[in-house]
Design a protein around this motif. Structure first.
Motif, mmCIF file in Angstrom:
data_model
loop_
_atom_site.group_PDB
_atom_site.id
_atom_site.type_symbol
_atom_site.label_atom_id
_atom_site.label_comp_id
_atom_site.label_asym_id
_atom_site.label_seq_id
_atom_site.Cartn_x
_atom_site.Cartn_y
_atom_site.Cartn_z
ATOM 1 N N GLY A 144 7.617 5.456 13.066
ATOM 2 C CA GLY A 144 7.826 4.194 13.768
ATOM 3 C C GLY A 144 7.742 2.967 12.890
ATOM 4 N N VAL A 145 6.842 2.961 11.905
ATOM 5 C CA VAL A 145 6.672 1.771 11.057
ATOM 6 C C VAL A 145 7.909 1.521 10.212
ATOM 7 N N SER A 146 8.676 2.563 9.923
ATOM 8 C CA SER A 146 9.864 2.401 9.078
ATOM 9 C C SER A 146 10.935 1.551 9.750
ATOM 10 N N ALA A 147 10.800 1.303 11.048
ATOM 11 C CA ALA A 147 11.756 0.431 11.739
ATOM 12 C C ALA A 147 11.769 -0.977 11.162
ATOM 13 N N ALA A 148 10.732 -1.336 10.412
ATOM 14 C CA ALA A 148 10.692 -2.660 9.785
ATOM 15 C C ALA A 148 11.695 -2.782 8.644
ATOM 16 N N GLY A 149 12.275 -1.669 8.202
ATOM 17 C CA GLY A 149 13.332 -1.704 7.195
ATOM 18 C C GLY A 149 12.885 -2.347 5.901
ATOM 19 N N ASP A 150 13.688 -3.262 5.370
ATOM 20 C CA ASP A 150 13.415 -3.863 4.063
ATOM 21 C C ASP A 150 12.191 -4.774 4.070
ATOM 22 N N LEU A 151 11.741 -5.218 5.247
ATOM 23 C CA LEU A 151 10.487 -5.966 5.294
ATOM 24 C C LEU A 151 9.332 -5.106 4.803
ATOM 25 N N LEU A 152 9.436 -3.804 5.025
ATOM 26 C CA LEU A 152 8.454 -2.837 4.556
ATOM 27 C C LEU A 152 8.838 -2.263 3.199
ATOM 28 N N LEU A 153 10.097 -1.838 3.070
ATOM 29 C CA LEU A 153 10.517 -1.090 1.888
ATOM 30 C C LEU A 153 10.709 -1.973 0.668
ATOM 31 N N GLY A 154 11.039 -3.248 0.870
ATOM 32 C CA GLY A 154 11.157 -4.151 -0.274
ATOM 33 C C GLY A 154 9.847 -4.248 -1.041
ATOM 34 N N PRO A 155 8.743 -4.629 -0.389
ATOM 35 C CA PRO A 155 7.449 -4.654 -1.088
ATOM 36 C C PRO A 155 7.028 -3.286 -1.618
ATOM 37 N N ALA A 156 7.371 -2.217 -0.891
ATOM 38 C CA ALA A 156 7.032 -0.874 -1.371
ATOM 39 C C ALA A 156 7.738 -0.578 -2.684
ATOM 40 N N ARG A 157 9.031 -0.900 -2.769
ATOM 41 C CA ARG A 157 9.779 -0.643 -4.003
ATOM 42 C C ARG A 157 9.240 -1.464 -5.161
ATOM 43 N N GLU A 158 8.886 -2.735 -4.895
ATOM 44 C CA GLU A 158 8.352 -3.591 -5.955
ATOM 45 C C GLU A 158 7.029 -3.046 -6.487
ATOM 46 N N THR A 159 6.151 -2.646 -5.578
ATOM 47 C CA THR A 159 4.851 -2.112 -6.002
ATOM 48 C C THR A 159 5.014 -0.778 -6.708
ATOM 49 N N PHE A 160 5.893 0.055 -6.202
ATOM 50 C CA PHE A 160 6.156 1.352 -6.825
ATOM 51 C C PHE A 160 6.625 1.163 -8.267
ATOM 52 N N ALA A 161 7.557 0.246 -8.474
ATOM 53 C CA ALA A 161 8.088 0.012 -9.818
ATOM 54 C C ALA A 161 7.014 -0.544 -10.754
ATOM 55 N N ARG A 162 6.087 -1.329 -10.203
ATOM 56 C CA ARG A 162 5.037 -1.943 -11.017
ATOM 57 C C ARG A 162 3.925 -0.952 -11.354
ATOM 58 N N GLU A 163 3.646 0.010 -10.465
ATOM 59 C CA GLU A 163 2.481 0.879 -10.635
ATOM 60 C C GLU A 163 2.826 2.302 -11.062
ATOM 61 N N LEU A 164 4.097 2.639 -11.127
ATOM 62 C CA LEU A 164 4.491 3.994 -11.513
ATOM 63 C C LEU A 164 4.054 4.288 -12.937
ATOM 64 N N THR A 165 3.370 5.416 -13.123
ATOM 65 C CA THR A 165 2.955 5.780 -14.467
ATOM 66 C C THR A 165 4.176 6.078 -15.344
ATOM 67 N N GLY A 166 4.143 5.583 -16.573
ATOM 68 C CA GLY A 166 5.272 5.787 -17.478
ATOM 69 C C GLY A 166 6.466 4.925 -17.154
ATOM 70 N N ARG A 167 6.263 3.881 -16.357
ATOM 71 C CA ARG A 167 7.378 3.016 -15.962
ATOM 72 C C ARG A 167 8.101 2.495 -17.204
ATOM 73 N N GLY A 168 9.419 2.469 -17.084
ATOM 74 C CA GLY A 168 10.237 2.028 -18.201
ATOM 75 C C GLY A 168 10.662 3.148 -19.122
ATOM 76 N N TRP B 285 0.833 -1.207 0.000
ATOM 77 C CA TRP B 285 0.000 0.000 0.000
ATOM 78 C C TRP B 285 0.869 1.260 0.000
ATOM 79 N N LEU B 286 1.972 1.200 0.705
ATOM 80 C CA LEU B 286 2.905 2.324 0.687
ATOM 81 C C LEU B 286 3.388 2.582 -0.737
ATOM 82 N N GLY B 287 3.764 1.531 -1.440
ATOM 83 C CA GLY B 287 4.239 1.677 -2.811
ATOM 84 C C GLY B 287 3.189 2.263 -3.731
#
Length: 325
Positions: free
Chosen positions: A268-292, A246-248
């Motif tokens: 505080g939620v950012s303390a989860a590190g890559d457990l949070l940011l990994g899925p965020a980056r994947e979703t961001f890359a998949r849903e970003l308009t004009g990706r690629g 959802w963050l992504g």
């Protein structure tokens, strides 16, 4: 030392302060609890003044240029009035004026997320970034936008309320009165709500989490879920990953509108590190308009922790004084 500044961070039950040097280092600290958890403007004001006085005796007063106060709420564009603070009884509170009659140096007030974003831009994970968006994931979602060395506060001072973008029409009711706000899906409150729903349903996948809580579901907090995930609890890993996705999605929407170079994720939620940011980056890359066909913003974890607010408040206040002819 010279050109020192004081930063104040107002919490629900305490007021924390620090003296900041020009390099962003905190050279003195003070903290006072808010008596009886009172939220009245006068009591909080007295506590702020007390913390400032505690700090002024630790350094040479004549070297302190300004005081910056970070408040969770809407602050007017002139950085003088707290228009609305959801966790305090401040409604159109002329905080700068009230403090200025009691403090011997100039005072500036700012939104706490603006202060944190400025701190990360100047001294933290976003240092050197010309177009930075700060996203703070706590009980809700706050944020800030720093462009070309300036905090963008909006016409009325209340920019950065990214948590109240509606991402699910007709979705979960938000305390703001609307439905489907982003913070209902990507915040600490959302994380706890989803975990608690499993506990209350007596789901077998939440057995280990309930055991960690000693059988007391009311003891559930975001940090407990994060700790369990970091210890390998797969249900908690999945819960945090859901928040990350959802963050992504929200970051992709913000990138489409504002095209930052970096997102810095704090709170505080950012303390989860890559457990949070990994899925965020994947979703961001998949849903970003004009990706690629466009450069992609970086998604970074904030580096200054709980002190970002007071660091940014102090440095913004000092910058204001130094820029005044």
């Amino acid at each position: 030392m010279s050109d020192l500044a004081i930063g104040i961070d107002i919490g629900g039950t305490k007021v924390a302060g620090g003296v900041l040097d020009q390099q962003g280092a905190i050279v003195a600290r003070a903290r006072r609890d808010t008596p009886h958890r009172s939220k009245s403007p006068g009591v909080v004001e007295d506590t702020i003044v007390g913390v400032i006085e505690d700090l002024l005796v630790q350094v040479r007063r004549e070297e302190v240029l300004a005081v910056g106060v970070g408040a969770a709420g809407w602050v007017s564009a002139d950085r003088a009035t707290v228009l609305f603070a959801p966790h305090l009884s401040w409604r159109n509170e002329p905080l700068r004026e009230r403090l200025s009659t009691r403090v011997p140096v100039p005072v500036y007030v700012d939104n706490d997320a603006n202060a944190a974003g400025w701190a990360e831009h100047r001294f933290g994970a976003g240092r050197g970034e010309t177009h930075l968006m700060m996203i703070t994931l706590g009980t809700g979602i706050g944020g800030a936008l720093v462009m070309d060395g300036q905090v963008q506060r909006g016409r009325y001072g209340v920019a950065g309320e990214y948590g109240h973008m509606m991402v699910v029409p007709g979705g979960h009711r938000c305390e703001c009165g609307n439905r489907g706000c982003w913070e209902q899906y990507a915040s600490g409150n959302a994380l706890v709500r989803e975990a608690r729903s499993l506990l209350l349903a007596n789901s077998p996948v939440a057995h280990d989490l309930l055991e960690r809580l000693g059988g007391e579901d009311q003891a559930l907090t975001g940090p407990v879920i994060t700790e369990a995930a970091q210890d390998g609890d797969q249900t908690c890993v999945e819960l945090i990953a859901d928040i990350g996705r959802w963050l992504g999605t929200g970051l992709a929407n913000l990138a489409a509108a504002l095209d930052p170079g970096s997102f810095v994720i704090g709170g505080g939620v950012s303390a989860a590190g890559d457990l949070l940011l990994g899925p965020a980056r994947e979703t961001f890359a998949r849903e970003l308009t004009g990706r690629g066909y466009r450069p992609m913003a970086r998604i970074l974890q904030a580096s200054l922790g709980n002190e970002a607010g007071l660091i940014g408040a102090a440095d913004l206040a000092r910058s204001e004084v130094l820029a005044t002819p």
